[in-house]
Design a protein around this motif. Structure first.
Motif, PDB file in Angstrom:
ATOM      1  N   CYS A 357      39.216   1.611 -68.365  1.00 29.71           N
ATOM      2  CA  CYS A 357      38.454   2.848 -68.527  1.00 29.71           C
ATOM      3  C   CYS A 357      37.889   3.302 -67.181  1.00 29.71           C
ATOM      4  CB  CYS A 357      37.292   2.636 -69.502  1.00 29.71           C
ATOM      5  SG  CYS A 357      37.783   1.876 -71.077  1.00 29.71           S
ATOM      6  N   GLN A 358      37.620   4.595 -67.074  1.00 31.04           N
ATOM      7  CA  GLN A 358      37.053   5.138 -65.847  1.00 31.04           C
ATOM      8  C   GLN A 358      35.798   5.940 -66.160  1.00 31.04           C
ATOM      9  OE1 GLN A 358      39.445   6.497 -62.497  1.00 31.04           O
ATOM     10  NE2 GLN A 358      41.263   6.443 -63.795  1.00 31.04           N
ATOM     11  N   ALA A 359      34.955   6.041 -65.152  1.00 34.75           N
ATOM     12  CA  ALA A 359      33.764   6.884 -65.248  1.00 34.75           C
ATOM     13  C   ALA A 359      33.660   7.700 -63.969  1.00 34.75           C
ATOM     14  CB  ALA A 359      32.511   6.039 -65.442  1.00 34.75           C
ATOM     15  N   TYR A 360      32.946   8.819 -64.054  1.00 34.48           N
ATOM     16  CA  TYR A 360      32.741   9.665 -62.879  1.00 34.48           C
ATOM     17  C   TYR A 360      31.257   9.932 -62.709  1.00 34.48           C
ATOM     18  CZ  TYR A 360      32.308  13.865 -60.043  1.00 34.48           C
ATOM     19  OH  TYR A 360      31.924  14.765 -59.086  1.00 34.48           O
ATOM     20  N   GLY A 361      30.812   9.829 -61.478  1.00 36.51           N
ATOM     21  CA  GLY A 361      29.420  10.126 -61.183  1.00 36.51           C
ATOM     22  C   GLY A 361      29.169  10.057 -59.692  1.00 36.51           C
ATOM     23  N   LEU A 362      27.958  10.405 -59.291  1.00 35.20           N
ATOM     24  CA  LEU A 362      27.574  10.419 -57.891  1.00 35.20           C
ATOM     25  C   LEU A 362      26.170   9.843 -57.768  1.00 35.20           C
ATOM     26  CD1 LEU A 362      28.792  13.471 -58.751  1.00 35.20           C
ATOM     27  CD2 LEU A 362      28.762  13.762 -56.293  1.00 35.20           C
ATOM     28  N   THR A 363      25.785   9.510 -56.548  1.00 33.83           N
ATOM     29  CA  THR A 363      24.386   9.149 -56.306  1.00 33.83           C
ATOM     30  C   THR A 363      23.491  10.301 -56.743  1.00 33.83           C
ATOM     31  OG1 THR A 363      25.062   7.814 -54.410  1.00 33.83           O
ATOM     32  CG2 THR A 363      22.734   8.379 -54.566  1.00 33.83           C
ATOM     33  N   GLU A 364      23.932  11.537 -56.435  1.00 33.84           N
ATOM     34  CA  GLU A 364      23.120  12.716 -56.728  1.00 33.84           C
ATOM     35  C   GLU A 364      23.034  13.034 -58.226  1.00 33.84           C
ATOM     36  OE1 GLU A 364      24.440  13.061 -52.472  1.00 33.84           O
ATOM     37  OE2 GLU A 364      25.346  12.396 -54.356  1.00 33.84           O
ATOM     38  N   SER A 365      23.871  12.395 -59.027  1.00 35.36           N
ATOM     39  CA  SER A 365      23.769  12.587 -60.486  1.00 35.36           C
ATOM     40  C   SER A 365      23.247  11.330 -61.173  1.00 35.36           C
ATOM     41  CB  SER A 365      25.126  12.975 -61.091  1.00 35.36           C
ATOM     42  OG  SER A 365      26.077  11.927 -60.926  1.00 35.36           O
ATOM     43  N   ALA A 366      22.922  10.346 -60.435  1.00 40.30           N
ATOM     44  CA  ALA A 366      22.237   9.096 -60.849  1.00 40.30           C
ATOM     45  C   ALA A 366      22.557   8.573 -62.241  1.00 40.30           C
ATOM     46  CB  ALA A 366      20.724   9.301 -60.716  1.00 40.30           C
ATOM     47  N   THR A 367      23.709   8.274 -62.656  1.00 43.55           N
ATOM     48  CA  THR A 367      24.920   8.221 -61.911  1.00 43.55           C
ATOM     49  C   THR A 367      26.063   8.846 -62.736  1.00 43.55           C
ATOM     50  OG1 THR A 367      26.490   6.724 -60.847  1.00 43.55           O
ATOM     51  CG2 THR A 367      25.349   5.876 -62.721  1.00 43.55           C
ATOM     52  N   VAL A 368      26.255   8.361 -63.999  1.00 38.75           N
ATOM     53  CA  VAL A 368      27.461   8.730 -64.746  1.00 38.75           C
ATOM     54  C   VAL A 368      27.346  10.129 -65.338  1.00 38.75           C
ATOM     55  CG1 VAL A 368      29.043   8.063 -66.583  1.00 38.75           C
ATOM     56  CG2 VAL A 368      27.799   6.308 -65.338  1.00 38.75           C
ATOM     57  N   VAL A 369      28.385  10.935 -65.122  1.00 38.38           N
ATOM     58  CA  VAL A 369      28.499  12.272 -65.697  1.00 38.38           C
ATOM     59  C   VAL A 369      29.485  12.254 -66.855  1.00 38.38           C
ATOM     60  CG1 VAL A 369      29.244  14.649 -65.248  1.00 38.38           C
ATOM     61  CG2 VAL A 369      27.909  13.411 -63.516  1.00 38.38           C
ATOM     62  N   SER A 370      30.606  11.576 -66.649  1.00 43.72           N
ATOM     63  CA  SER A 370      31.609  11.458 -67.707  1.00 43.72           C
ATOM     64  C   SER A 370      32.125  10.034 -67.742  1.00 43.72           C
ATOM     65  CB  SER A 370      32.774  12.429 -67.470  1.00 43.72           C
ATOM     66  OG  SER A 370      33.515  12.057 -66.313  1.00 43.72           O
ATOM     67  N   SER A 371      32.647   9.649 -68.900  1.00 48.98           N
ATOM     68  CA  SER A 371      33.125   8.277 -69.059  1.00 48.98           C
ATOM     69  C   SER A 371      34.202   8.230 -70.130  1.00 48.98           C
ATOM     70  CB  SER A 371      31.963   7.363 -69.446  1.00 48.98           C
ATOM     71  OG  SER A 371      32.405   6.042 -69.669  1.00 48.98           O
ATOM     72  N   THR A 372      35.120   7.283 -69.955  1.00 52.39           N
ATOM     73  CA  THR A 372      36.098   7.040 -71.000  1.00 52.39           C
ATOM     74  C   THR A 372      35.396   6.509 -72.242  1.00 52.39           C
ATOM     75  OG1 THR A 372      37.794   6.465 -69.371  1.00 52.39           O
ATOM     76  CG2 THR A 372      38.155   5.711 -71.627  1.00 52.39           C
ATOM     77  N   SER A 373      35.690   7.108 -73.365  1.00 51.01           N
ATOM     78  CA  SER A 373      35.238   6.539 -74.632  1.00 51.01           C
ATOM     79  C   SER A 373      36.217   5.441 -75.016  1.00 51.01           C
ATOM     80  CB  SER A 373      35.210   7.616 -75.718  1.00 51.01           C
ATOM     81  OG  SER A 373      35.163   7.029 -76.995  1.00 51.01           O
ATOM     82  N   ARG A 374      35.683   4.370 -75.524  1.00 54.63           N
ATOM     83  CA  ARG A 374      36.571   3.275 -75.927  1.00 54.63           C
ATOM     84  C   ARG A 374      37.477   3.681 -77.073  1.00 54.63           C
ATOM     85  NH1 ARG A 374      32.243  -1.804 -75.720  1.00 54.63           N
ATOM     86  NH2 ARG A 374      31.579  -1.470 -73.569  1.00 54.63           N
ATOM     87  N   ALA A 375      37.135   4.760 -77.729  1.00 56.13           N
ATOM     88  CA  ALA A 375      37.958   5.248 -78.839  1.00 56.13           C
ATOM     89  C   ALA A 375      38.902   6.371 -78.407  1.00 56.13           C
ATOM     90  CB  ALA A 375      37.061   5.748 -79.973  1.00 56.13           C
ATOM     91  N   ASP A 376      38.851   6.757 -77.129  1.00 58.12           N
ATOM     92  CA  ASP A 376      39.638   7.903 -76.673  1.00 58.12           C
ATOM     93  C   ASP A 376      39.996   7.690 -75.206  1.00 58.12           C
ATOM     94  OD1 ASP A 376      40.830  10.396 -76.387  1.00 58.12           O
ATOM     95  OD2 ASP A 376      38.927  11.442 -76.062  1.00 58.12           O
ATOM     96  N   ASN A 377      40.954   6.799 -74.969  1.00 55.98           N
ATOM     97  CA  ASN A 377      41.314   6.394 -73.608  1.00 55.98           C
ATOM     98  C   ASN A 377      42.568   7.118 -73.150  1.00 55.98           C
ATOM     99  OD1 ASN A 377      41.774   5.067 -71.206  1.00 55.98           O
ATOM    100  ND2 ASN A 377      41.270   3.048 -72.016  1.00 55.98           N
ATOM    101  N   TRP A 378      42.385   8.028 -72.201  1.00 56.76           N
ATOM    102  CA  TRP A 378      43.502   8.793 -71.631  1.00 56.76           C
ATOM    103  C   TRP A 378      43.626   8.358 -70.177  1.00 56.76           C
ATOM    104  CZ3 TRP A 378      43.567  14.853 -71.047  1.00 56.76           C
ATOM    105  CH2 TRP A 378      44.886  15.278 -70.770  1.00 56.76           C
ATOM    106  N   HIS A 379      44.635   7.548 -69.874  1.00 54.94           N
ATOM    107  CA  HIS A 379      44.747   6.953 -68.547  1.00 54.94           C
ATOM    108  C   HIS A 379      44.845   8.015 -67.453  1.00 54.94           C
ATOM    109  CE1 HIS A 379      44.817   3.104 -70.295  1.00 54.94           C
ATOM    110  NE2 HIS A 379      46.067   3.118 -70.713  1.00 54.94           N
ATOM    111  N   GLY A 380      44.043   7.831 -66.426  1.00 52.59           N
ATOM    112  CA  GLY A 380      44.020   8.772 -65.304  1.00 52.59           C
ATOM    113  C   GLY A 380      42.832   9.701 -65.341  1.00 52.59           C
ATOM    114  N   SER A 381      42.275   9.937 -66.544  1.00 53.62           N
ATOM    115  CA  SER A 381      41.121  10.827 -66.654  1.00 53.62           C
ATOM    116  C   SER A 381      39.845  10.039 -66.414  1.00 53.62           C
ATOM    117  CB  SER A 381      41.064  11.489 -68.031  1.00 53.62           C
ATOM    118  OG  SER A 381      40.317  10.701 -68.947  1.00 53.62           O
TER     119      SER A 381
END
Length: 585
Positions: A357-381
């Motif tokens: 799974c992957q997540a996206y975030g920044l220091t400036e968003s402290a931290t996670v903005v989006s994340s893979t749901s364990r029930a909805d895994n789309w590789h690369g996203s």
């Protein structure tokens, strides 16, 4: 268009805005998992030593009492900016406790990168206005030298115990206090007065000053409020709650803690969120493949928090992995940099039961903005938006992109978006903008929204950093895409792609490659370069073809795993300036 989290995601409960973050994390009153049903928050992966949540609370208060006496810091007097402590240390089971002790005095914790040089650390000490340093014996020489530069007295340097199997030798100055001495002394001191916060104080009171280059430029101190941390913990917990309740009956988990706790990924996602949920973090002082694998086997770790270079290293050392029982692992989360689909597929070809799974975030968003749901895994996203997070995709001319599959700069609005940059009004105004829809963080990342064919949910896809995209005849080439593809070639152990000047197309891709063991021994280097280039030509459109390959010993990276392409670009430009050369297509 403003994109939001999918309809199946529960609504975010209102994050409390008038308490310190440690009260939220350690006190059942604010919704954390009951203490009797929780695991010990942090356990040393090398020694097995751990503390319960109650012990951590007591150690926090005793350390805070000792710091009150040491530094003259009072709970109800003095600005938070006069009570800043820098934590320059390898990972230990005490790191969060130290930060929370500083917060208990209404001070600010400033985690520092353990890879810093004395001048880099001195910069953070000066700009954060630090009054003390917590460090370890392996980093002590750097801390002492930096303190001299920044004017921090040596008696305000405190040593933390670290279970490092190979520490650097360091001469401990006579009289230097260590963490256990401070805590022991604090037991005999008067209790601290209560922290009484007004409504919304948590939104404006800084908890952490973490350092980031932002969208560009030199490192800047990012002011992260108590409310920001609390919000992101609630966002992530709320996002994952439906799956955990349905599939594990909301059982606690054992997770990996090998990433630097000084980085926003480790600080919020691993340390704070896991503790709030009652999970157990197995702490390693730093990443080491053998200790990593031993910890998974010995502690039956369920979830791995890693960065792309660790995934790549694992895929390149499968014969080592097979020596350990990794059957307890069910989820591997990666963040801090994009992970190519090729690396995901390579990992799952060997461990098909693992969800990557992957997540996206920044220091400036402290931290996670989006994340893979364990029930909805789309590789690369990078998964779906967390509750409370909103995203816009903005074109270069400042217009909102309304369509799916169309790239632009990601703008983020969320309760976790930080206060701004410390003492840098210009950078704050450039990065955080307000309009009729609220306050937005301009991320500097190129991304797009796509709809997953299997689930119908919107997913965030990160292309690359805007300033690192390669423009070939007007076409955008993402270094991360080519890097992911190059890593699938057997001659490539690691790699990085940068832009180089081209007299016809403007720019072209160049790859720096750490060659695998056979290249140069059983395979000629020039033949290997040609084969790697052909590998790209067979699978990528012409404007993405790599025009040059240079073999190097290591790829420069930050501790969080981000490729430091700027270093490679600067080196390449200096070399070209001497030789006046251009790439040719």
């Amino acid at each position: 268009m403003i994109f939001k989290s999918p309809s199946w995601v529960p609504k975010l409960p209102p994050p409390p805005d008038s308490i310190p973050v440690s009260e939220f994390i350690l006190n059942e009153k604010y919704g954390r998992r009951s203490l009797k049903d929780s695991r010990d928050p942090y356990t040393c992966g090398l020694t097995g030593k751990s503390y319960s949540t109650e012990q951590i609370r007591a150690r926090r208060d005793d350390l805070a009492k000792s710091l009150r006496e040491e530094l003259g810091w009072q709970v109800s007097s003095g600005s938070a900016y006069e009570k800043v402590g820098v934590i320059f240390c390898l990972n230990t089971i005490d790191l969060m406790m130290i930060s929370w002790a500083i917060h208990r005095l209404n001070g600010i914790s400033s985690p520092a990168n353990a890879a810093y040089s004395p001048s880099e650390l001195a910069f953070q000490l000066k700009t954060s206005r630090a009054k003390c340093i917590f460090t370890c014996s392996a980093l002590l020489p750097t801390a002492v030298e930096a303190a001299k530069i920044a004017g921090v007295p040596e008696h305000a340097i405190y040593l933390c115990p670290v279970s490092d199997p190979s520490p650097k030798a360091a001469q401990i100055p006579s009289g230097m206090k260590n963490l256990e001495e401070l805590i022991s002394r604090g037991k005999g001191l008067l209790d601290l007065e209560d922290q009484i916060w007004s409504a919304e104080q948590g939104k404006i009171q800084t908890a952490f000053i973490c350092y980031s280059s932002g969208t560009s430029g030199l490192p800047k101190g990012v002011e992260i409020s108590h409310f920001n941390i609390i919000s992101n913990v609630l966002q992530r917990t709320t996002f994952e709650a439906p799956w955990r309740k349905q599939h594990t009956n909301d059982a606690t988990e054992v997770v990996m803690g090998c990433l630097p706790f000084s980085h926003i990924y480790g600080l919020v996602l691993i340390c704070h969120t896991s503790t709030y949920r009652g999970d157990q973090v197995i702490v390693l002082p730093k990443f080491d493949l053998v200790n990593f694998l031993k910890s998974i086997e010995g502690f039956k770790i369920y979830e791995l928090f890693v960065v792309p270079p660790i995934v790549v290293l694992m895929t390149k050392n499968l014969e080592v992995l097979r020596n350990y029982d990794l059957s307890s692992v069910k989820f591997l989360y990666t963040g801090a940099a994009p992970l190519g689909k090729e690396s995901v597929m390579a990992m799952q070809s060997v461990y098909p039961d693992w969800q990557v799974c992957q997540a996206y975030g920044l220091t400036e968003s402290a931290t996670v903005v989006s994340s893979t749901s364990r029930a909805d895994n789309w590789h690369g996203s990078s998964g779906s938006l967390l509750p409370g997070a909103e995203v816009r995709i903005v074109s270069a001319d400042g217009k909102d992109i309304e369509e799916y599959d169309s790239p632009g700069e990601l703008w983020v609005k969320a309760p976790s978006v930080v206060i701004g940059y410390l003492d840098n009004e210009k950078a704050t105004k450039e990065t955080f903008v307000e309009d009729q829809h609220g306050r937005w963080l301009k991320t500097g990342d190129e991304g797009e929204m796509r709809v997953c064919p299997a689930s119908g949910n919107e997913h965030v896809w990160i292309v690359d950093r805007i300033k690192e995209l390669i423009k070939v005849n007007g076409n955008q080439v993402a270094p991360a895409e080519l890097e992911g593809h190059l890593l699938s070639h057997p001659y490539v152990s690691d790699c990085a792609v940068i832009s180089i000047p081209n007299e016809v197309s403007g720019e072209a891709p160049k790859a720096y490659v750490v060659k695998s063991n056979g290249v140069g021994k059983t395979v000629d280097e020039e033949a290997a370069k040609r084969e790697i280039m052909e590998h790209v030509k067979k699978h990528k459109t012409k404007y993405k073809w790599v025009q040059e390959i240079e073999f190097i010993d290591t790829i420069p990276k930050s501790p969080s795993g981000k490729i430091l392409r700027r270093i490679l670009r600067d080196s390449d430009r200096a070399q070209r300036k001497k030789q006046c050369i251009y790439a040719k297509i």
